[in-house]
Write an enzyme that holds these catalytic residues in place. Structure first.
Site, short mmCIF file in Angstrom:
data_model
loop_
_atom_site.label_atom_id
_atom_site.label_comp_id
_atom_site.label_asym_id
_atom_site.label_seq_id
_atom_site.Cartn_x
_atom_site.Cartn_y
_atom_site.Cartn_z
CG ASN A 93 13.91 -15.70 2.60
OD1 ASN A 93 13.15 -16.48 3.14
ND2 ASN A 93 14.59 -14.83 3.29
CB THR A 122 11.20 -18.63 1.61
OG1 THR A 122 9.79 -18.92 1.55
CG2 THR A 122 11.84 -18.91 0.27
CB CYS A 123 11.17 -16.39 6.34
SG CYS A 123 12.92 -16.64 6.56
CG ASP A 124 5.84 -15.73 2.18
OD1 ASP A 124 4.75 -16.20 2.56
OD2 ASP A 124 5.95 -14.65 1.59
CB SER A 125 3.34 -18.57 6.47
OG SER A 125 2.65 -17.39 6.19
#
Ligand code: PLP
Length: 385
Positions: free
Chosen positions: A370, A327-330
């Site tokens: 996401n 996903t784009c979440d760090s």
């Protein structure tokens, strides 16, 4: 650096399914149930449904004679649908929605956990006449996934709460605790069993007849860091019970294993989405992105707490890699502080298997953050466990 990479050639041809998914083998759960029951003779085993509520797991455990630890009406219904008796369920959540208490009671549950006067009153009103256990606080020391802080009270508070429970028409059955999940120190049960024996003695002194001690979960699965064999847990717990209660005054004892029964029964099969080199050209850091991550069942990698064993089909030289989810979440980075060792030949499309991923993976997967679908389960007899 993780040194447990197993690059293993498979002997049988494998159906290539869409990844990620959990390959789950209920026969491993059955074996683990019998091993735990043998290590803890005299203790009733209540499987913690939250670890993996797949119907095949619950049905296999009903077949073994397991009882169940549930937290919500949905878990109660899942256990009943698998063939469990409502009288064999303990609702172990210390702070529940009032309507959930009433629904569990209507479904036949008669044993609830509390850890506050407010929850005791709630149970007395929504599940009148039920038996209650009061949860004791523990430190969680020695565990990889501590459960301390949120729930549990001191022995003195537990006595007050259970006396109040009796005044409200509940049965003050005894106490429970949880030493922290993936507990690698078998001696972790000693101090809370001692506390429990004091609480039960004080209740008896007040004219009550407590009869139950719930030792919680904490029994380990096989991750990267070794844990002692189940026999060591059985021996340490037996010593603690002897010291706390002698031979005469021992209450009925139950355990609530989740991870220890179902962890080794699952392999989370993922694919490499991409391999990226980051940082300076002379000292790049390899990042391997998988199609499963923190939101697709690998939430227990947060803080790098649970370190799954990894397996690929590639051989050849290996190197350190940061392992990340899709996903784009760090926050969706699995292992960075302590990188994993993976084959340098690993490339987009290759499978990476996370071993012993049967617990707290599919049950913790998001509904689709996401756009990544929740982690599906495929039953198999090929987890390698
Ligand atoms: C009350 C309670 N009992 C049992 C369990 C199962 O613990 P484990 O998976 O460590 O065996 C948990 C896990 O969160 C729990 O909260």
């Amino acid at each position: 650096m993780q040194s447990t990479l197993l690059a293993r050639q498979r002997t049988a041809p494998e159906v290539r399914r869409t990844t990620p998914y959990l390959a789950l083998d209920p026969t491993v759960v059955e074996r683990r149930f019998h091993a735990l029951a043998a290590a803890l003779p005299g203790a009733e085993v209540h499987y913690a449904v939250k670890a993996n509520p797949h119907p095949a797991v619950l049905e296999a455990l009903v077949g073994c004679g397991s009882r169940f630890d549930v937290a919500t009406p949905a878990e109660v219904r899942a256990a009943l649908a698998a063939g469990a008796d409502p009288g064999d369920l303990v609702c172990s959540h210390p702070v529940k929605r009032r309507e959930d208490v009433a629904e569990a009671h209507a479904l036949g549950v008669r044993l609830f956990v509390v850890d506050s006067p407010a929850e005791t009153r709630k149970v007395a009103q929504a599940a009148p006449g039920s038996a209650v256990l009061c949860r004791l606080a523990t430190t969680g020391a020695g565990s990889e996934w501590p459960l301390s802080g949120k729930f549990g009270v001191s022995p003195v508070q537990a006595v007050e709460i259970l006396l109040e429970a009796a005044r409200l028409g509940l049965e003050a059955a005894g106490v429970c605790f949880h030493v922290g999940s993936q507990q690698r120190d078998p001696e972790a049960w000693a101090a809370p069993v001692r506390d429990a024996s004091r609480v039960l003695a004080a209740l008896r002194h007040s004219g009550l007849s407590p009869w139950l001690l719930d030792l919680g979960g904490g029994f380990p699965a096989r991750y990267s860091h070794d844990a002692p064999p189940l026999a060591a847990y059985g021996a340490a717990i037996e010593r603690a019970l002897q010291e706390g209660f002698g031979t005469g005054g021992r209450p009925r004892v139950l355990v609530e294993p989740g991870r220890g029964l179902v962890g080794d029964a699952g392999t989370l099969v993922t694919s490499v989405v991409g391999v990226v080199e980051r940082g300076p050209r002379e000292a790049p850091v390899r990042w391997v992105f998988l199609d499963a991550g923190v939101f697709t069942g690998l939430v227990e990698t947060l803080g790098e707490a649970i370190r799954y064993r990894l397996r690929t089909d590639r051989s050849g030289p290996t190197g350190p890699c940061v392992l990340a989810g899709p996903t784009c979440d760090s926050a969706d980075v699995l292992y960075e502080r302590e990188p994993v060792e993976l084959p340098l030949a690993l490339a987009e499309g290759d499978l990476v298997r996370l071993e012993a991923a049967g617990a707290y993976t599919s049950s913790c997967s998001s509904v689709g953050f996401n756009g990544y679908a929740p982690l599906p389960t495929h039953l198999t007899r090929d987890t390698g466990a």
